[in-house]
Design an enzyme around this catalytic site. Structure first.
Site, PDB file in Angstrom:
ATOM      1  N   ASP A  84     -27.138  29.037 -63.318  1.00 10.72           N
ATOM      2  CA  ASP A  84     -28.596  28.978 -63.179  1.00 10.72           C
ATOM      3  C   ASP A  84     -29.026  27.515 -62.975  1.00 10.72           C
ATOM      4  O   ASP A  84     -28.252  26.595 -63.275  1.00 10.72           O
ATOM      5  CB  ASP A  84     -29.212  29.574 -64.461  1.00 10.72           C
ATOM      6  CG  ASP A  84     -30.630  30.056 -64.262  1.00 10.72           C
ATOM      7  OD1 ASP A  84     -31.107  30.057 -63.120  1.00 10.72           O
ATOM      8  OD2 ASP A  84     -31.261  30.445 -65.272  1.00 10.72           O
ATOM      9  N   GLY A 193     -40.779  30.025 -68.700  1.00 11.12           N
ATOM     10  CA  GLY A 193     -41.361  30.080 -70.041  1.00 11.12           C
ATOM     11  C   GLY A 193     -42.332  31.240 -70.132  1.00 11.12           C
ATOM     12  O   GLY A 193     -42.533  31.983 -69.160  1.00 11.12           O
ATOM     13  N   SER A 225     -39.876  36.352 -68.210  1.00 13.11           N
ATOM     14  CA  SER A 225     -40.409  36.520 -69.565  1.00 13.11           C
ATOM     15  C   SER A 225     -41.925  36.401 -69.549  1.00 13.11           C
ATOM     16  O   SER A 225     -42.471  35.484 -68.938  1.00 13.11           O
ATOM     17  CB  SER A 225     -39.833  35.447 -70.500  1.00 13.11           C
ATOM     18  OG  SER A 225     -38.447  35.625 -70.648  1.00 13.11           O
TER      19      SER A 225
HETATM   20 ZN   LIG Z   1     -35.386  30.151 -63.421  1.00 13.21          ZN
END
Ligand SMILES: [Zn+2]
Length: 295
Positions: A84, A193, A225
């Site tokens: 990532d 976030g 998220s």
């Molecule tokens: Zn990301």
């Protein structure tokens, strides 16, 4: 029935055909890895394990490859490993050499030209090389800045522009054409976030549809998220094939540890007091996988 012989590219094509998305979950340790794998296995769907530069430095670049390979082989399971957010060619090269299935070159903060240039360099390096499962290695890039850290937020991350900063379909086309990348991560209202209060901003669904058409490669939604269930469903319908979840897992994990230690203050065996946080992470992964896979 999915088996380990299915490559990541094939799993993505399969998800696109079914109008579902593959869940990508970030882990920092083996507890979070088992939580993710067990949830995926129970549902019988493929999953991608993501490790950022910080996460893979913590676990060990070669070690995480070896662990994923051992699970894939023991359970004959399509579990994939993604490097990532990687901010340099050197770190992408390190992940490719170690045997990752895919890597993300993140030049979202750079100029378009600089971003394309390094992405292309990563693609050229990856071509002809294979992952630890013997499959071609996929390269993903991002265009449009969506913030950088997976944490609980009190406001939109600095530098994120939810109007002019969103990825334009024609830019997506140019970027994919010039760099040759396999997967594209756009800025479509998503942020890294998650908001402390309320949900994350709404996603621009028509834009996703147009970008998928123009880009001509599968799309990845970062910063999942905090996004509402209905936005996920619409985004997947519009052309998202992979969804990233990180902050939600971190929150579930740390809350699980706090609760576990409060309930058992005398317990010193990690494999005992870590059971609760693992269960909490597993619950989050299971819920997200069910939603992404229309189950
Ligand atoms: Zn990301």
């Amino acid at each position: 029935m999915y088996t380990t012989s299915m490559t990541l590219r094939e799993a993505i094509a399969d998800a696109e055909a079914k109008k579902v998305a593959i869940g990508h979950f970030n882990i920092s340790n083996i507890e979070m890895l088992w939580a993710t794998f067990h949830a995926a296995k129970r549902l019988g769907v493929p999953a991608i394990i993501g490790v950022s530069e910080g996460e893979r430095d913590f676990i060990g670049v070669k070690q995480i490859v070896a662990i994923i390979k051992s699970i894939r082989e023991e359970y004959n399971y399509p579990l994939y490993l993604n490097a990532d957010h990687t901010y340099s060619f050197e770190k992408v090269k390190e992940a490719i050499d170690a045997g990752f299935d895919s890597a993300i070159y993140d030049g979202a903060k750079l100029s378009f030209e600089e971003n394309v240039k390094v992405a292309k360099q990563c693609v050229e390096y990856a071509r002809g090389k294979v992952s630890s499962s013997g499959a071609p290695i996929l390269i993903e890039s991002e265009l449009g800045y969506i913030g950088q850290s997976s944490k609980v937020l009190d406001g939109i991350p600095e530098g994120v522009d939810l109007k002019e900063g969103l990825t334009k379909p024609e830019q997506a086309l140019q970027f994919v054409k010039e760099s040759g990348i396999d997967l594209f991560a756009p800025a479509v209202g998503n942020i890294h976030g998650m908001m402390r209060v309320g949900n994350d901003p709404d996603l621009d669904i028509p834009r996703i549809k147009e970008i998928r058409k123009e880009a001509g490669v599968p799309l990845v939604l970062h910063g999942g998220s905090g996004t509402t269930d209905s936005d996920f469903v619409k985004a997947i319908e519009a052309g998202i094939s992979i969804v990233h979840i990180s902050t939600e897992l971190r929150v579930a994990y740390v809350n699980g540890i706090k609760k576990s230690l409060q309930e058992n203050p005398e317990e010193v065996a990690p494999y005992k007091y870590m059971k609760l946080p693992v269960q909490e992470v597993e619950k989050v992964v299971e819920g997200r996988l069910k939603l992404f896979n229309k189950m």
